[in-house]
Each structure stands twice: as C-alpha cells, then as structure tokens.
Design a protein around this motif. Sequence first.
Motif, short mmCIF file in Angstrom:
data_model
loop_
_atom_site.label_atom_id
_atom_site.label_comp_id
_atom_site.label_asym_id
_atom_site.label_seq_id
_atom_site.Cartn_x
_atom_site.Cartn_y
_atom_site.Cartn_z
N PRO A 1 0.98 -1.20 -0.11
CA PRO A 1 -0.02 -0.10 -0.04
C PRO A 1 0.77 1.20 0.15
N TYR A 2 0.37 2.43 -0.75
CA TYR A 2 1.03 3.67 -0.65
C TYR A 2 2.34 3.59 -1.39
N GLN A 3 2.87 2.65 -2.07
CA GLN A 3 4.31 2.61 -2.51
C GLN A 3 4.55 3.04 -4.00
N ASN A 4 3.29 3.09 -4.94
CA ASN A 4 3.62 3.35 -6.15
C ASN A 4 2.25 3.87 -6.73
N GLU A 5 2.27 4.46 -8.07
CA GLU A 5 1.10 4.83 -8.65
C GLU A 5 0.67 3.83 -9.89
N SER A 6 1.03 2.60 -9.77
CA SER A 6 0.48 1.66 -10.74
C SER A 6 0.11 0.48 -10.50
N ALA A 7 0.48 -0.27 -9.12
CA ALA A 7 -0.10 -1.55 -8.66
C ALA A 7 -1.48 -1.59 -8.74
N VAL A 8 -2.14 -2.60 -9.32
CA VAL A 8 -3.56 -2.75 -9.39
C VAL A 8 -3.86 -4.26 -8.74
N LEU B 1 0.16 6.69 -4.18
CA LEU B 1 0.93 7.22 -2.99
C LEU B 1 0.21 7.95 -2.02
N ASP B 2 -0.79 8.48 -2.28
CA ASP B 2 -1.66 9.07 -1.21
C ASP B 2 -3.06 8.53 -0.92
N ARG B 3 -3.52 7.46 -1.56
CA ARG B 3 -4.63 6.56 -1.17
C ARG B 3 -4.70 5.53 -1.95
N ILE B 4 -5.81 4.41 -1.53
CA ILE B 4 -5.89 3.26 -2.14
C ILE B 4 -7.52 3.33 -2.69
N THR B 5 -7.64 3.01 -4.00
CA THR B 5 -9.25 3.11 -4.29
C THR B 5 -9.62 1.76 -4.76
N ALA C 1 -8.41 -12.80 1.12
CA ALA C 1 -7.53 -11.81 0.39
C ALA C 1 -7.93 -10.16 0.95
N LEU C 2 -9.27 -10.07 0.95
CA LEU C 2 -9.74 -8.98 1.35
C LEU C 2 -9.29 -8.37 2.53
N HIS C 3 -9.13 -9.52 3.60
CA HIS C 3 -8.76 -9.13 4.80
C HIS C 3 -7.28 -8.83 5.12
N VAL D 1 -3.17 -2.28 4.68
CA VAL D 1 -3.34 -0.84 4.55
C VAL D 1 -3.48 -0.40 5.89
N VAL D 2 -4.08 -0.90 7.02
CA VAL D 2 -4.21 -0.26 8.40
C VAL D 2 -2.87 -0.45 9.01
N ALA D 3 -2.03 -1.36 8.57
CA ALA D 3 -0.63 -1.44 9.54
C ALA D 3 0.12 -0.23 8.72
N THR D 4 0.01 -0.12 7.36
CA THR D 4 0.87 0.86 6.91
C THR D 4 0.59 2.59 7.50
N LEU D 5 -0.83 2.34 7.34
CA LEU D 5 -1.25 3.72 8.02
C LEU D 5 -0.97 4.07 9.38
N ALA D 6 -1.08 3.23 10.31
CA ALA D 6 -1.01 3.35 11.72
C ALA D 6 0.72 3.59 11.91
N ALA D 7 1.61 3.05 11.14
CA ALA D 7 2.93 3.24 11.10
C ALA D 7 3.58 4.76 10.81
#
Length: 82
Positions: A6-13, A25-29, A48-50, A56-62
Amino acid sequence: MSKFIPYQNESAVLHIGGLTIENRLDRITIAGDIDLTADQAGLADARALHQLLGDVVATLAARQLPKELPPPAITTVSNPFA
C-alpha cells in the motif's frame, strides 16, 4: 494474492472478486462489488480482502498522518481541439 504494498507506487492494481484495488501514493482506491459466498471461493476472497485491509491499516498506523489530505490542485488548460 500478488505483492501489493500500500501507498508505494502509482501503478499497482489488484483484483479480488469483482473489486479493483488501485494503489496510489496518497490513497488506495477500491471500486466494484464482491459477493463473499459461503463456499471455498468466498472464503478465499474474504481472506484476500482481510489481508489487504490489514496491510493498509498497518501501513497507515505506522505513519504520522495529517488530519486530512488537502484537496488536489486543479488547473485549467486551453482546449487543444478548439
């Protein structure tokens, strides 16, 4: 599930069921829909969703996060077809 940081690039889908998850870089859509059916496929999608949301939560919390992101800059350009 492929490696989606999460939040590492502008291309991963990433695709989970009918969901499309786009990395920025600033959001997950997250767009689309998903049925978490009471079968092995539903369980796999739920796991997979979990995992994704846990990452995402771990990345934001850090991070040190602002109260709210500023709105994106909007610029007006001339119509190149006029």
